[in-house]
Design a protein around this motif. Structure first.
Motif, PDB file in Angstrom:
ATOM      1  N   LYS A   1      42.800  23.435  52.704  1.00  0.00           N
ATOM      2  CA  LYS A   1      42.925  23.246  54.162  1.00  0.00           C
ATOM      3  C   LYS A   1      42.249  21.938  54.570  1.00  0.00           C
ATOM      4  CE  LYS A   1      43.383  28.112  55.264  1.00  0.00           C
ATOM      5  NZ  LYS A   1      42.858  29.266  55.958  1.00  0.00           N
ATOM      6  N   TYR A   2      41.086  21.677  53.973  1.00  0.00           N
ATOM      7  CA  TYR A   2      40.391  20.405  54.199  1.00  0.00           C
ATOM      8  C   TYR A   2      41.302  19.234  53.825  1.00  0.00           C
ATOM      9  CZ  TYR A   2      37.908  16.545  51.876  1.00  0.00           C
ATOM     10  OH  TYR A   2      37.532  15.319  51.395  1.00  0.00           O
ATOM     11  N   ALA A   3      41.911  19.306  52.643  1.00  0.00           N
ATOM     12  CA  ALA A   3      42.743  18.213  52.146  1.00  0.00           C
ATOM     13  C   ALA A   3      43.968  18.004  53.037  1.00  0.00           C
ATOM     14  CB  ALA A   3      43.181  18.503  50.707  1.00  0.00           C
ATOM     15  N   HIS A   4      44.557  19.081  53.484  1.00  0.00           N
ATOM     16  CA  HIS A   4      45.720  19.001  54.386  1.00  0.00           C
ATOM     17  C   HIS A   4      45.354  18.270  55.673  1.00  0.00           C
ATOM     18  CE1 HIS A   4      48.052  20.578  57.796  1.00  0.00           C
ATOM     19  NE2 HIS A   4      49.072  20.569  56.961  1.00  0.00           N
ATOM     20  N   ASP A   5      44.280  18.710  56.324  1.00  0.00           N
ATOM     21  CA  ASP A   5      43.883  18.123  57.604  1.00  0.00           C
ATOM     22  C   ASP A   5      43.369  16.694  57.447  1.00  0.00           C
ATOM     23  OD1 ASP A   5      44.663  20.451  58.803  1.00  0.00           O
ATOM     24  OD2 ASP A   5      42.642  21.195  59.139  1.00  0.00           O
ATOM     25  N   LEU A   6      42.695  16.421  56.341  1.00  0.00           N
ATOM     26  CA  LEU A   6      42.215  15.063  56.114  1.00  0.00           C
ATOM     27  C   LEU A   6      43.394  14.110  55.944  1.00  0.00           C
ATOM     28  CD1 LEU A   6      39.604  13.450  55.904  1.00  0.00           C
ATOM     29  CD2 LEU A   6      39.666  13.833  53.430  1.00  0.00           C
ATOM     30  N   GLY A   7      44.433  14.561  55.251  1.00  0.00           N
ATOM     31  CA  GLY A   7      45.641  13.742  55.118  1.00  0.00           C
ATOM     32  C   GLY A   7      46.257  13.415  56.466  1.00  0.00           C
ATOM     33  N   LEU A   8      46.316  14.412  57.354  1.00  0.00           N
ATOM     34  CA  LEU A   8      46.849  14.172  58.703  1.00  0.00           C
ATOM     35  C   LEU A   8      45.994  13.142  59.440  1.00  0.00           C
ATOM     36  CD1 LEU A   8      47.749  17.779  59.947  1.00  0.00           C
ATOM     37  CD2 LEU A   8      49.306  16.022  59.064  1.00  0.00           C
ATOM     38  N   ALA A   9      44.676  13.278  59.349  1.00  0.00           N
ATOM     39  CA  ALA A   9      43.768  12.336  60.022  1.00  0.00           C
ATOM     40  C   ALA A   9      43.963  10.919  59.498  1.00  0.00           C
ATOM     41  CB  ALA A   9      42.319  12.781  59.846  1.00  0.00           C
TER      42      ALA A   9
ATOM     43  N   GLN B   1      37.769  18.792  61.891  1.00  0.00           N
ATOM     44  CA  GLN B   1      38.325  20.057  61.407  1.00  0.00           C
ATOM     45  C   GLN B   1      38.351  20.072  59.879  1.00  0.00           C
ATOM     46  OE1 GLN B   1      41.731  21.464  63.681  1.00  0.00           O
ATOM     47  NE2 GLN B   1      42.795  21.861  61.748  1.00  0.00           N
ATOM     48  N   ALA B   2      38.750  18.960  59.283  1.00  0.00           N
ATOM     49  CA  ALA B   2      38.784  18.868  57.819  1.00  0.00           C
ATOM     50  C   ALA B   2      37.385  19.052  57.240  1.00  0.00           C
ATOM     51  CB  ALA B   2      39.366  17.526  57.389  1.00  0.00           C
ATOM     52  N   PHE B   3      36.410  18.309  57.768  1.00  0.00           N
ATOM     53  CA  PHE B   3      35.046  18.402  57.240  1.00  0.00           C
ATOM     54  C   PHE B   3      34.490  19.814  57.368  1.00  0.00           C
ATOM     55  CE2 PHE B   3      34.581  13.732  58.662  1.00  0.00           C
ATOM     56  CZ  PHE B   3      35.217  13.291  57.510  1.00  0.00           C
TER      57      PHE B   3
ATOM     58  N   ALA C   1      30.942  23.913  50.666  1.00  0.00           N
ATOM     59  CA  ALA C   1      29.827  23.177  50.059  1.00  0.00           C
ATOM     60  C   ALA C   1      29.989  23.047  48.546  1.00  0.00           C
ATOM     61  CB  ALA C   1      28.504  23.857  50.404  1.00  0.00           C
ATOM     62  N   GLU C   2      30.513  24.074  47.903  1.00  0.00           N
ATOM     63  CA  GLU C   2      30.611  24.048  46.444  1.00  0.00           C
ATOM     64  C   GLU C   2      31.648  23.020  45.944  1.00  0.00           C
ATOM     65  OE1 GLU C   2      31.349  26.784  48.347  1.00  0.00           O
ATOM     66  OE2 GLU C   2      33.030  27.894  47.477  1.00  0.00           O
ATOM     67  N   ASP C   3      32.523  22.547  46.814  1.00  0.00           N
ATOM     68  CA  ASP C   3      33.522  21.567  46.399  1.00  0.00           C
ATOM     69  C   ASP C   3      33.246  20.163  46.923  1.00  0.00           C
ATOM     70  OD1 ASP C   3      34.921  23.420  44.926  1.00  0.00           O
ATOM     71  OD2 ASP C   3      36.332  23.898  46.530  1.00  0.00           O
ATOM     72  N   ARG C   4      32.165  20.017  47.643  1.00  0.00           N
ATOM     73  CA  ARG C   4      31.853  18.725  48.268  1.00  0.00           C
ATOM     74  C   ARG C   4      31.716  17.602  47.222  1.00  0.00           C
ATOM     75  NH1 ARG C   4      30.611  16.798  53.059  1.00  0.00           N
ATOM     76  NH2 ARG C   4      29.120  15.101  53.175  1.00  0.00           N
ATOM     77  N   LYS C   5      31.028  17.871  46.146  1.00  0.00           N
ATOM     78  CA  LYS C   5      30.814  16.845  45.125  1.00  0.00           C
ATOM     79  C   LYS C   5      32.132  16.422  44.477  1.00  0.00           C
ATOM     80  CE  LYS C   5      26.868  16.097  42.915  1.00  0.00           C
ATOM     81  NZ  LYS C   5      25.661  16.409  42.211  1.00  0.00           N
ATOM     82  N   ALA C   6      32.967  17.374  44.137  1.00  0.00           N
ATOM     83  CA  ALA C   6      34.252  17.054  43.513  1.00  0.00           C
ATOM     84  C   ALA C   6      35.152  16.272  44.465  1.00  0.00           C
ATOM     85  CB  ALA C   6      34.952  18.342  43.072  1.00  0.00           C
ATOM     86  N   GLN C   7      35.017  16.516  45.738  1.00  0.00           N
ATOM     87  CA  GLN C   7      35.885  15.889  46.738  1.00  0.00           C
ATOM     88  C   GLN C   7      35.307  14.587  47.304  1.00  0.00           C
ATOM     89  OE1 GLN C   7      39.064  16.947  47.452  1.00  0.00           O
ATOM     90  NE2 GLN C   7      38.709  18.335  45.734  1.00  0.00           N
ATOM     91  N   ARG C   8      34.280  14.056  46.673  1.00  0.00           N
ATOM     92  CA  ARG C   8      33.665  12.814  47.168  1.00  0.00           C
ATOM     93  C   ARG C   8      34.642  11.658  47.351  1.00  0.00           C
ATOM     94  NH1 ARG C   8      27.816  12.184  44.278  1.00  0.00           N
ATOM     95  NH2 ARG C   8      29.070  12.703  42.475  1.00  0.00           N
ATOM     96  N   PRO C   9      35.632  11.469  46.480  1.00  0.00           N
ATOM     97  CA  PRO C   9      36.566  10.353  46.740  1.00  0.00           C
ATOM     98  C   PRO C   9      37.254  10.464  48.108  1.00  0.00           C
ATOM     99  CG  PRO C   9      36.793  11.101  44.484  1.00  0.00           C
ATOM    100  CD  PRO C   9      35.895  12.100  45.178  1.00  0.00           C
TER     101      PRO C   9
END
Length: 157
Positions: free
Chosen positions: A27-35, A97-99, A104-112
């Protein structure tokens, strides 16, 4: 639908590549793409107009009394600035909304993605600070500023 197809799908694929443990990350990735895509649209309004294209919804052009011809002719106005401000606020809401959806457990992997978000959101702030003068110029961040934002975001975790 357009933004989903050109940007959210990329975000979802990127989340898969970066890795995640919690499906909420999608859901984070979807909304971040829209942003990201909305930020691109705002940044590129003038460049797109010079190619005879407008990627802003017609109903919103009408709502803010901005004729398509005005954009195609590169004419700034207070109504255009209000339209762009509305678009920027929509993008900011999607970033927030994305953030909020990134576990929290995926924050490090999603740093890019978080690094790109820091850069794009700063770009959006810069465009607004310039008064949304996007019809006759392309606002960008310096490479040094991008590196600084990337480093700050990386070390924040």
């Amino acid at each position: 639908l357009y933004c989903y197809r050109v940007a959210s799908v990329v975000g979802l694929l990127s989340a898969e590549i970066f890795g995640y443990t919690n499906r909420q990350t999608l859901k984070y990735a979807h909304d971040l793409g829209l942003a990201f895509q909305l930020t691109n649209i705002i940044r590129d309004v003038g460049e797109d107009a010079r190619r005879g294209r407008i990627y802003l919804p017609i109903d919103e052009l009408q709502r803010f009394n901005v004729p398509a011809r005005q954009i195609l002719d590169g004419q700034h106005s207070e109504d255009f600035r209000k339209l762009m401000s509305f678009q920027a606020e929509r993008a900011r809401q999607l970033y927030d909304q994305a953030f909020a959806q990134l576990p929290a457990e995926d924050r490090k992997a999603q740093r890019p993605g978080l690094i790109m978000a820091a850069i794009y959101r700063s770009l959006l702030d810069e465009i607004e600070a310039d008064g949304f003068l996007v019809l006759d110029r392309r606002t960008s961040l310096t490479p040094l500023r991008k590196i600084w934002l990337a480093g700050m975001t990386w070390f924040k975790g």
